[in-house]
Design an enzyme around this catalytic site. Structure first.
Site, PDB file in Angstrom:
ATOM      1  N   CYS A   1       0.826  -1.211   0.000  1.00 11.05           N
ATOM      2  CA  CYS A   1       0.000   0.000   0.000  1.00 11.05           C
ATOM      3  C   CYS A   1       0.861   1.262   0.000  1.00 11.05           C
ATOM      4  O   CYS A   1       0.526   2.261   0.638  1.00 11.05           O
ATOM      5  CB  CYS A   1      -0.919  -0.004   1.215  1.00 11.05           C
ATOM      6  SG  CYS A   1      -1.999  -1.438   1.276  1.00 11.05           S
ATOM      7  N   ALA A   2       1.971   1.245  -0.691  1.00 12.42           N
ATOM      8  CA  ALA A   2       2.844   2.424  -0.775  1.00 12.42           C
ATOM      9  C   ALA A   2       2.054   3.609  -1.330  1.00 12.42           C
ATOM     10  O   ALA A   2       1.063   3.438  -2.047  1.00 12.42           O
ATOM     11  CB  ALA A   2       4.028   2.111  -1.684  1.00 12.42           C
TER      12      ALA A   2
ATOM     13  N   ARG B   1      -1.228   4.377  -4.731  1.00  8.27           N
ATOM     14  CA  ARG B   1      -2.516   5.076  -4.880  1.00  8.27           C
ATOM     15  C   ARG B   1      -2.621   5.700  -6.273  1.00  8.27           C
ATOM     16  O   ARG B   1      -3.657   5.668  -6.914  1.00  8.27           O
ATOM     17  CB  ARG B   1      -2.653   6.170  -3.820  1.00  8.27           C
ATOM     18  CG  ARG B   1      -2.767   5.578  -2.441  1.00  8.27           C
ATOM     19  CD  ARG B   1      -2.682   6.594  -1.315  1.00  8.27           C
ATOM     20  NE  ARG B   1      -2.829   5.892  -0.053  1.00  8.27           N
ATOM     21  CZ  ARG B   1      -3.972   5.809   0.635  1.00  8.27           C
ATOM     22  NH1 ARG B   1      -5.058   6.419   0.206  1.00  8.27           N
ATOM     23  NH2 ARG B   1      -4.033   5.116   1.765  1.00  8.27           N
TER      24      ARG B   1
ATOM     25  N   TYR C   1       1.180 -10.761   0.468  1.00 10.72           N
ATOM     26  CA  TYR C   1       1.522 -10.622  -0.952  1.00 10.72           C
ATOM     27  C   TYR C   1       1.332 -11.975  -1.658  1.00 10.72           C
ATOM     28  O   TYR C   1       0.914 -12.033  -2.809  1.00 10.72           O
ATOM     29  CB  TYR C   1       2.967 -10.150  -1.134  1.00 10.72           C
ATOM     30  CG  TYR C   1       3.324  -8.884  -0.380  1.00 10.72           C
ATOM     31  CD1 TYR C   1       2.400  -7.845  -0.240  1.00 10.72           C
ATOM     32  CD2 TYR C   1       4.593  -8.713   0.169  1.00 10.72           C
ATOM     33  CE1 TYR C   1       2.739  -6.683   0.455  1.00 10.72           C
ATOM     34  CE2 TYR C   1       4.938  -7.563   0.856  1.00 10.72           C
ATOM     35  CZ  TYR C   1       4.016  -6.557   0.997  1.00 10.72           C
ATOM     36  OH  TYR C   1       4.351  -5.417   1.671  1.00 10.72           O
TER      37      TYR C   1
ATOM     38  N   LEU D   1       7.132  -2.124  -3.821  1.00 14.22           N
ATOM     39  CA  LEU D   1       7.826  -2.409  -2.560  1.00 14.22           C
ATOM     40  C   LEU D   1       9.222  -1.788  -2.558  1.00 14.22           C
ATOM     41  O   LEU D   1       9.756  -1.435  -3.615  1.00 14.22           O
ATOM     42  CB  LEU D   1       7.941  -3.935  -2.378  1.00 14.22           C
ATOM     43  CG  LEU D   1       6.606  -4.696  -2.329  1.00 14.22           C
ATOM     44  CD1 LEU D   1       6.851  -6.207  -2.386  1.00 14.22           C
ATOM     45  CD2 LEU D   1       5.828  -4.323  -1.056  1.00 14.22           C
TER      46      LEU D   1
ATOM     47  N   HIS E   1      12.647  -6.361  -4.167  1.00 12.66           N
ATOM     48  CA  HIS E   1      12.214  -6.595  -5.546  1.00 12.66           C
ATOM     49  C   HIS E   1      12.539  -7.999  -6.052  1.00 12.66           C
ATOM     50  O   HIS E   1      11.698  -8.658  -6.660  1.00 12.66           O
ATOM     51  CB  HIS E   1      12.830  -5.540  -6.480  1.00 12.66           C
ATOM     52  CG  HIS E   1      12.153  -4.200  -6.382  1.00 12.66           C
ATOM     53  ND1 HIS E   1      12.434  -3.151  -7.216  1.00 12.66           N
ATOM     54  CD2 HIS E   1      11.184  -3.743  -5.532  1.00 12.66           C
ATOM     55  CE1 HIS E   1      11.685  -2.109  -6.894  1.00 12.66           C
ATOM     56  NE2 HIS E   1      10.931  -2.436  -5.865  1.00 12.66           N
TER      57      HIS E   1
ATOM     58  N   LYS F   1      10.464   1.831  -9.866  1.00  9.26           N
ATOM     59  CA  LYS F   1      11.901   2.104  -9.898  1.00  9.26           C
ATOM     60  C   LYS F   1      12.335   2.674  -8.572  1.00  9.26           C
ATOM     61  O   LYS F   1      11.491   3.231  -7.867  1.00  9.26           O
ATOM     62  CB  LYS F   1      12.285   3.052 -11.036  1.00  9.26           C
ATOM     63  CG  LYS F   1      11.334   4.177 -11.378  1.00  9.26           C
ATOM     64  CD  LYS F   1      11.016   5.197 -10.328  1.00  9.26           C
ATOM     65  CE  LYS F   1      12.181   5.901  -9.680  1.00  9.26           C
ATOM     66  NZ  LYS F   1      11.710   6.757  -8.539  1.00  9.26           N
TER      67      LYS F   1
ATOM     68  N   ARG G   1      13.380   5.648   1.350  1.00  8.75           N
ATOM     69  CA  ARG G   1      14.413   5.981   0.361  1.00  8.75           C
ATOM     70  C   ARG G   1      15.719   6.475   0.977  1.00  8.75           C
ATOM     71  O   ARG G   1      16.674   6.762   0.264  1.00  8.75           O
ATOM     72  CB  ARG G   1      13.861   7.014  -0.628  1.00  8.75           C
ATOM     73  CG  ARG G   1      12.895   6.378  -1.595  1.00  8.75           C
ATOM     74  CD  ARG G   1      12.185   7.404  -2.445  1.00  8.75           C
ATOM     75  NE  ARG G   1      11.040   7.958  -1.739  1.00  8.75           N
ATOM     76  CZ  ARG G   1      10.196   8.850  -2.283  1.00  8.75           C
ATOM     77  NH1 ARG G   1      10.404   9.290  -3.509  1.00  8.75           N
ATOM     78  NH2 ARG G   1       9.157   9.302  -1.595  1.00  8.75           N
TER      79      ARG G   1
ATOM     80  N   ASP H   1      16.433   6.865  -6.684  1.00  8.08           N
ATOM     81  CA  ASP H   1      15.098   7.468  -6.793  1.00  8.08           C
ATOM     82  C   ASP H   1      15.060   8.512  -7.913  1.00  8.08           C
ATOM     83  O   ASP H   1      14.667   8.211  -9.037  1.00  8.08           O
ATOM     84  CB  ASP H   1      14.706   8.078  -5.443  1.00  8.08           C
ATOM     85  CG  ASP H   1      13.260   8.539  -5.437  1.00  8.08           C
ATOM     86  OD1 ASP H   1      12.400   7.821  -5.957  1.00  8.08           O
ATOM     87  OD2 ASP H   1      12.997   9.644  -4.929  1.00  8.08           O
TER      88      ASP H   1
END
Lengths: 358, 358
Positions: free
Chosen positions: A13-14, A18, A62, A78, A83, A101, A173, A186
């Site tokens: 739900c990062a 959304r 997941y 995620l 990953h 990414k 991050r 990022d």
């Protein structure tokens, strides 16, 4: 021609998920059929908040998303360190993968990710949204026009935003165990991809990192820059950072004209985007080009990805190798920048992408 | 208050001198009283073409201009290799000096130039026109505003134009015996000055040239770039070239906002100029600032210079040391870039300007 939409599962739900949930809803050939979180309550809240269709299932893991036969493809936002595990698991379940990414911790990590997708015949694509904006197509046509643009010589890209104290302390991050590449992975990802895009994906031969990166106490890059050198004399520079206010610039200098834009990764407007051409050989000196898009770029990305998946599902097409190849080239340059920093700002050769040339 | 205008002599009929002749005519406190060329016919043609006042004398030598008691100050647009000789000669005749950039072949050369002016009590100023535009003042106020701009972290500047085959063969700016610094001295001068301006003239500690300069067979730079490093972590990059279409960009990144403009050296419009502010902390994200100027920037430069000269002539003021100091700082960085290229792209320390600190 009402084709069956591609059914997406979302892993986690990062915040960015959304945006993708909306993009999947907007894309004409896609639908969210499942959301999975480590907490089923979070998954349910996400489904409600983002207005997922009633048919969408909310799972407390997941794995459950990957086990769902009503899921064709997964979007994975995620942390990067997860990953490889989850792309591999998804691919083994025959799910196509749209991966946020930075795609991997290193080219070696990405090779495993891509190999898992290839072995299972599933499509892989990284979620670099601006690639799918029609402005990008328009700019490509301009850069490829020898009459108007001439020969590409120099590229410069900057992507920064001011993360602020909370971000710089708590965001995934800036955490070594989650997104160890920090700002380079990022926002730097976008700069590197944009530079490669401008060169039509010709890899630089050498990368030399700028000598003043800012690195936090966990070793995560908060700000850095680099110069990239090509065999034919082309040069590119970029700067990426969590420490200065938002800038997302791309400039490409040709012998006959130059191209620039100031919102290359996330356009200022959702349904149109500008680029500027400057040429001493035309009048006016600067011309502004406005490109209309019928869907937001993230929905266009979903549409393109779903189209590839549909083609594999329906026609037995093979996965398109273009996308993993672009991811790998981006990662190789990113790795070289990181290596140059780690080696005390020595020039680092960019290795050829082994799988991409096969 | 009709003050007596400062009377200018112009040494040589360079193309840029036409622009200055007009600027001197436009400035309210200046007049051209003499033009000197190695050919009196060329001087007469220049006087006619540029509409010099009937009182202006046309001479067949530079010496004659310097010997003319009706000349207060000289504008010198001669090739850089001739600067030391003619500035020294002018200063010794008590003439104030407005000197075209690049001002000197090296900091050592410039030291002699400045010393000659100091010894003779004459004003020295380099002809960096954009310094005198009110936009520059407006941008300075913005960069100095900690509330709006925050702290300066990164600067990038690009100045290029496509010289074309004739320029690249015949122009004095590609001749080793005339303007040996080539694109670095010509357009690179502006990039370096702009970067120093942005830092409020704090010198970088180290300079590292980009590894792919283009150098012609006489050893003159046609294209190069560099990264500049400050003690406090600020970083700047620039690229200057005769080989790509015109671009004159300056971007300064602060912790709270960024500043950018695309015509920093020669504004697109003569009587107004824009700069752009981007900040993730304000709405709109990007704001455009338009600054009106009552006179073209080159006339404002002449006006400022003539004002300093009038003050020396009329009130016995001392020459303003600000201008030679800025020239020297620019030259020191330029020399360091050149040294880094000559030394195989090693980092080069920027030396302190000896005279500027006295």
């Amino acid at each position: 021609m009402a084709e069956t939409p591609i059914r997406f599962g979302i892993l986690g739900c990062a915040e960015i998920a959304r945006k993708l949930a909306r993009a999947i809803a907007l894309a004409p050939n896609a639908v969210v059929s499942a959301i999975g979180s480590r907490s089923v309550d979070k998954a349910k809240t996400f489904a409600a908040d983002t207005g997922l269709p009633p048919s969408a299932k909310a799972y407390g893991s997941y794995e459950a998303v990957l086990d769902d036969p009503d899921v064709d493809a997964v979007y994975i936002p995620l942390p990067t360190s997860l990953h490889r595990r989850w792309v591999t698991a998804a691919a083994e379940k025959g799910k196509h993968v749209l991966l946020e990414k930075p795609v991997a911790l290193s080219a070696a990590d990405l090779e495993e990710i891509v190999a898992a997708c290839e072995a299972n015949g599933v499509q892989f694509m990284d979620a670099t949204m601006w690639m799918h904006h029609p402005r990008t197509t328009g700019m490509r046509a301009f850069l490829s026009d020898g009459e108007r643009f001439g020969q590409l010589k120099v590229i410069h890209s900057t992507f920064t935003f001011a993360g602020g104290p909370d971000f710089l302390t708590n965001n995934i991050r800036v955490k070594a165990d989650l997104d160890s590449l920090g700002a380079l992975g990022d926002v730097g990802w976008y700069c590197i991809r944009a530079i490669l895009w401008a060169t039509d994906y010709e890899l630089p031969k050498t990368v030399l990192a700028s000598r003043e990166p800012v690195i936090n106490e966990s070793g995560v890059i908060l700000s850095c820059g680099s110069t990239l050198y090509w065999q034919d004399g082309k040069v590119a520079t970029f700067h990426c950072s969590f420490l200065t206010s938002v800038v997302q610039d791309l400039t490409a200098l040709g012998t006959k004209a130059s191209l620039r834009l100031h919102d290359f990764a996330v356009p200022f407007q959702e349904n149109s985007a500008l680029f500027h051409v400057t040429s001493q050989f035309s009048s006016p000196l600067v011309s502004e080009h406005n490109v209309i898009n019928d869907l937001p770029q993230e929905a266009l990305m979903v549409k393109e990805f779903a189209c590839l998946v549909a083609s594999i599902k329906g026609n037995g097409s093979k996965p398109d190798k273009k996308w993993p190849t672009l991811s790998m080239k981006t990662q190789l340059v990113l790795d070289a920048v990181k290596a140059s920093i780690d080696r005390g700002f020595e020039p680092v050769e960019v290795l050829s992408p082994l799988f991409a040339t096969t």
